[in-house]
Design a protein around this motif. Structure first.
Motif, PDB file in Angstrom:
ATOM      1  N   HIS A 153       0.837  -1.207   0.000  1.00 21.41           N
ATOM      2  CA  HIS A 153       0.000   0.000   0.000  1.00 21.41           C
ATOM      3  C   HIS A 153       0.869   1.253   0.000  1.00 21.41           C
ATOM      4  N   GLY A 154       1.937   1.242   0.793  1.00 21.34           N
ATOM      5  CA  GLY A 154       2.826   2.397   0.844  1.00 21.34           C
ATOM      6  C   GLY A 154       3.523   2.655  -0.477  1.00 21.34           C
ATOM      7  N   ILE A 155       3.898   1.587  -1.176  1.00 22.00           N
ATOM      8  CA  ILE A 155       4.541   1.729  -2.488  1.00 22.00           C
ATOM      9  C   ILE A 155       3.547   2.273  -3.507  1.00 22.00           C
ATOM     10  N   GLU A 156       2.329   1.732  -3.485  1.00 16.59           N
ATOM     11  CA  GLU A 156       1.310   2.147  -4.453  1.00 16.59           C
ATOM     12  C   GLU A 156       0.899   3.605  -4.264  1.00 16.59           C
ATOM     13  N   THR A 157       0.932   4.090  -3.025  1.00 17.20           N
ATOM     14  CA  THR A 157       0.552   5.484  -2.763  1.00 17.20           C
ATOM     15  C   THR A 157       1.743   6.434  -2.855  1.00 17.20           C
ATOM     16  N   GLY A 158       2.920   5.902  -3.165  1.00 20.69           N
ATOM     17  CA  GLY A 158       4.093   6.734  -3.373  1.00 20.69           C
ATOM     18  C   GLY A 158       4.813   7.177  -2.119  1.00 20.69           C
ATOM     19  N   VAL A 159       4.413   6.655  -0.966  1.00 19.98           N
ATOM     20  CA  VAL A 159       5.056   7.043   0.296  1.00 19.98           C
ATOM     21  C   VAL A 159       6.351   6.263   0.500  1.00 19.98           C
ATOM     22  N   TYR A 160       6.293   4.973   0.238  1.00 19.52           N
ATOM     23  CA  TYR A 160       7.497   4.152   0.316  1.00 19.52           C
ATOM     24  C   TYR A 160       8.178   4.178  -1.047  1.00 19.52           C
ATOM     25  N   LYS A 161       9.460   4.467  -1.051  1.00 15.36           N
ATOM     26  CA  LYS A 161      10.186   4.717  -2.295  1.00 15.36           C
ATOM     27  C   LYS A 161      10.889   3.490  -2.860  1.00 15.36           C
ATOM     28  N   CYS A 162      10.828   2.385  -2.159  1.00 13.64           N
ATOM     29  CA  CYS A 162      11.476   1.184  -2.674  1.00 13.64           C
ATOM     30  C   CYS A 162      10.614   0.560  -3.768  1.00 13.64           C
TER      31      CYS A 162
END
Length: 214
Positions: A153-162
């Motif tokens: 979810h964090g990757i899809e929302t652009g918060v997690y950059k990995c």
């Protein structure tokens, strides 16, 4: 209590009743076993006592569960599935880092509450984890999946950059599973556990938001 049957299809008063489905009988056995296990603990629990409570023969219980360990495993399976399901629901939009922290705290608080309020149930979780039974393995897998979904979810929302990498999500899940493992929790100091969980959540969030994270 209604006689759940010795395969006769009759109640104790002799009136014929519809034959119960195996799944219904299994659910009744699990429900009664959980009540007894919560009261007595795994050591004092016996199939004979359970059969007497259900007014059925021990052989009928063994048809569905070959041992009290198998019963404990099935009860733990139901418990962990329900428990993890609660952590996957968020009532309002929450940013990924906060989701991660909330999930960790919910999981920790639930386990701590089980230790205090349902010690025998938590004892069973420890037993199945140490014995490498199916529910123990499933618990670990559910924990890993929970955190994998949070990272995704964090990757899809652009918060997690990995990048979305199975090794990253698996390692994050494994890190939290090791800290929140029932065997560890039984021996952990509560204040130290809270500090460790918050610290690990902060470390994981910082790493996942770092553009260099791999």
């Amino acid at each position: 209590m209604t006689n759940l049957g010795r395969g006769t299809g009759r109640r104790e008063d002799g009136v014929r009743r519809p034959r119960r489905k195996a799944e219904e009988t299994r659910d009744d056995i699990l429900a009664a076993a959980e009540i007894l296990l919560r009261k007595k603990g795994l050591t004092a629990f016996s199939i004979a006592n359970l059969a007497a409570e259900l007014k059925m023969s021990p052989a009928n219980v063994f048809k569905h569960f070959h041992s009290k360990t198998a019963l404990a495993d099935a009860i733990c399976e139901r418990h962990v599935v329900q428990m993890i399901g609660r952590f996957q629901a968020f009532d309002e939009p929450i940013a990924a880092p906060e989701r991660l922290v909330i999930a960790v705290r919910r999981l920790m608080e639930t386990h701590l509450a089980d230790i205090k309020e349902n010690p025998y149930l938590f004892e069973m979780l420890v037993v199945v984890s140490e014995a490498d039974l199916p529910s123990g393995r499933h618990y670990k897998q559910l924990i890993e999946n929970l955190f994998a979904n949070l990272v995704r979810h964090g990757i899809e929302t652009g918060v997690y950059k990995c990048t979305e990498d199975s090794a990253i999500t698996r390692n994050v899940g494994s890190a939290f599973a090791s800290v929140l493992h029932p065997v560890f929790l039984m021996r952990a100091d509560e204040a130290e556990l809270r500090e460790r969980c918050d610290g690990l959540a902060a470390l994981v969030n910082a790493a996942l938001q770092n553009p260099l994270a791999k």
